[in-house]
Design a protein around this motif. Structure first.
Motif, mmCIF file in Angstrom:
data_model
loop_
_atom_site.group_PDB
_atom_site.id
_atom_site.type_symbol
_atom_site.label_atom_id
_atom_site.label_comp_id
_atom_site.label_asym_id
_atom_site.label_seq_id
_atom_site.Cartn_x
_atom_site.Cartn_y
_atom_site.Cartn_z
ATOM 1 N N LEU A 240 0.830 -1.194 0.000
ATOM 2 C CA LEU A 240 0.000 0.000 0.000
ATOM 3 C C LEU A 240 0.871 1.252 0.000
ATOM 4 O O LEU A 240 1.891 1.318 0.692
ATOM 5 N N SER A 241 0.469 2.262 -0.757
ATOM 6 C CA SER A 241 1.213 3.517 -0.790
ATOM 7 C C SER A 241 0.980 4.319 0.488
ATOM 8 O O SER A 241 -0.104 4.296 1.073
ATOM 9 N N ARG A 242 2.034 5.001 0.931
ATOM 10 C CA ARG A 242 1.961 5.882 2.105
ATOM 11 C C ARG A 242 1.394 5.134 3.312
ATOM 12 O O ARG A 242 0.539 5.636 4.041
ATOM 13 N N PHE A 243 1.917 3.929 3.530
ATOM 14 C CA PHE A 243 1.419 3.058 4.588
ATOM 15 C C PHE A 243 2.580 2.223 5.088
ATOM 16 O O PHE A 243 3.264 1.553 4.303
ATOM 17 N N ASN A 244 2.859 2.256 6.391
ATOM 18 C CA ASN A 244 3.945 1.464 6.961
ATOM 19 C C ASN A 244 3.554 -0.012 7.052
ATOM 20 O O ASN A 244 2.370 -0.350 7.170
ATOM 21 N N ASP A 245 4.550 -0.879 7.030
ATOM 22 C CA ASP A 245 4.290 -2.319 7.050
ATOM 23 C C ASP A 245 3.462 -2.762 8.255
ATOM 24 O O ASP A 245 2.687 -3.717 8.164
ATOM 25 N N GLU A 246 3.632 -2.081 9.388
ATOM 26 C CA GLU A 246 2.942 -2.496 10.607
ATOM 27 C C GLU A 246 1.768 -1.583 10.971
ATOM 28 O O GLU A 246 1.210 -1.699 12.068
ATOM 29 N N ASP A 247 1.372 -0.709 10.058
ATOM 30 C CA ASP A 247 0.252 0.189 10.348
ATOM 31 C C ASP A 247 -1.059 -0.563 10.581
ATOM 32 O O ASP A 247 -1.945 -0.079 11.295
ATOM 33 N N TYR A 248 -1.188 -1.730 9.974
ATOM 34 C CA TYR A 248 -2.427 -2.492 10.116
ATOM 35 C C TYR A 248 -2.734 -2.820 11.580
ATOM 36 O O TYR A 248 -3.890 -3.084 11.944
ATOM 37 N N LEU A 249 -1.712 -2.773 12.429
ATOM 38 C CA LEU A 249 -1.889 -3.119 13.837
ATOM 39 C C LEU A 249 -2.660 -2.063 14.612
ATOM 40 O O LEU A 249 -3.232 -2.357 15.669
ATOM 41 N N THR A 250 -2.689 -0.824 14.088
ATOM 42 C CA THR A 250 -3.214 0.294 14.876
ATOM 43 C C THR A 250 -4.376 1.023 14.205
ATOM 44 O O THR A 250 -4.743 2.118 14.643
ATOM 45 N N MET A 251 -4.955 0.463 13.157
ATOM 46 C CA MET A 251 -6.045 1.144 12.461
ATOM 47 C C MET A 251 -7.107 0.168 11.991
ATOM 48 O O MET A 251 -6.872 -1.028 11.867
ATOM 49 N N VAL A 252 -8.288 0.707 11.745
ATOM 50 C CA VAL A 252 -9.344 -0.008 11.045
ATOM 51 C C VAL A 252 -10.206 1.035 10.351
ATOM 52 O O VAL A 252 -10.319 2.180 10.816
ATOM 53 N N CYS A 253 -10.773 0.679 9.216
ATOM 54 C CA CYS A 253 -11.710 1.559 8.526
ATOM 55 C C CYS A 253 -13.127 1.020 8.689
ATOM 56 O O CYS A 253 -13.366 -0.180 8.506
ATOM 57 N N LEU A 254 -14.030 1.914 9.044
ATOM 58 C CA LEU A 254 -15.456 1.611 9.060
ATOM 59 C C LEU A 254 -16.140 2.786 8.385
ATOM 60 O O LEU A 254 -16.195 3.886 8.934
ATOM 61 N N GLU A 255 -16.649 2.552 7.189
ATOM 62 C CA GLU A 255 -17.011 3.633 6.280
ATOM 63 C C GLU A 255 -18.510 3.687 6.021
ATOM 64 O O GLU A 255 -19.095 2.722 5.525
#
Length: 281
Positions: A240-255
């Motif tokens: 993913l662009s502009r996204f750190n490898d471990e960012d998935y650990l600290t975010m979620v999208c609910l749209e």
């Protein structure tokens, strides 16, 4: 009272900084994208990747990107993913301060260059109401003489501290499509996260909860029966662009969304307002 000031990011993007007795917030003119909202005395309610460099022409990886006038990939070659509104400059039309509540309205004036993507005569605006709660409304009006169909989403990124401890609830009885498969019927009320999650929900109740280590976030929707729940997990995070490898650990999208059978169909003269309301419980 509060203050509203227009400023410029070091990389050139113009934004509006809001400060009241109830919250602090920041909204960029590009995409009319709010990337920061912090109720006083509480943690921020929006997440942004530290890998994002706020370059003009790129949607910010976080906050609330506006997906309009289509969500996801277009069926037409060369059309930008999630539409073009999130990378265009919007105009701030009004600012109101009522006591400790700030209200701002932005309008997208569609340029001739974008008529190749969207030849329809429509007006689109986004309204922010900022207090100890964040309320965002995407307003569409069909100003032409033909029926207009579109899909849209308020692509909200939430900070959740630890994806392994996140429980999302409020999904009982809904249907969803994931990885182009389904529809499936939601089993139980809760969703836990142990893999990539990319669900497009329909027939969904108007309120969901995100139970995080830092507290519970309430996410409400109006004039929407659909929503997207997304976490890229390990493999997708790596490209993913502009996204750190471990960012998935600290975010979620609910749209909050109008997608699939919940797509928006506007007859001439009709208008529609998609709203999401976010707060700490």
């Amino acid at each position: 009272m509060g203050s509203v000031a227009t400023k410029t990011h070091p990389n050139g993007l113009e934004y509006v900084e809001i400060s009241t007795a109830l919250c602090k917030a920041r909204i960029f003119m590009q995409g009319a994208q709010i990337d920061y909202f912090e109720p006083v005395g509480k943690k921020p309610l929006l997440w942004v990747s530290s890998a994002d460099d706020y370059q003009p022409g790129n949607g910010i990886r976080g906050g609330i990107p506006v997906c309009w006038p289509w969500f996801g990939m277009s069926d037409k070659d060369g059309f930008p993913q999630h539409g073009f509104a999130r990378t265009r400059l919007w105009s701030m039309e009004s600012v109101q301060l009522h006591g400790d509540v700030a209200k701002l309205k932005f309008v997208l004036h569609i340029k001739d260059a974008d008529r190749q993507f969207w030849p329809h005569l429509t007006r689109v605006a986004i309204e922010f109401e900022l207090s100890d709660t964040l309320k965002v409304s995407l307003v569409n009006e069909n100003c032409g003489h033909e029926t207009v169909t579109l899909t849209q989403a308020l692509h909200t990124y939430f900070p959740i501290a630890d994806i392994h401890q996140l429980k999302a609830s409020g999904f009982s009885g809904a249907k969803y499509i994931e990885f182009a498969r389904g529809p499936y019927v939601q089993e139980g009320d809760e969703v836990l996260f142990d893999r990539e999650t990319d669900r497009v929900y329909t027939e969904l109740s108007p309120v969901q909860l995100l139970h995080t280590p830092d507290g519970t976030i309430e996410v409400g929707r109006e004039h929407s029966h659909s929503a997207v729940l997304w976490n890229p997990w390990i493999d997708k995070s790596k490209w993913l662009s502009r996204f750190n490898d471990e960012d998935y650990l600290t975010m979620v999208c609910l749209e909050a969304a109008n997608v699939l059978e919940d797509k928006l169909v506007l007859e001439p003269g009709q208008s529609h307002t998609l709203t999401t309301t976010i707060r700490w419980l």
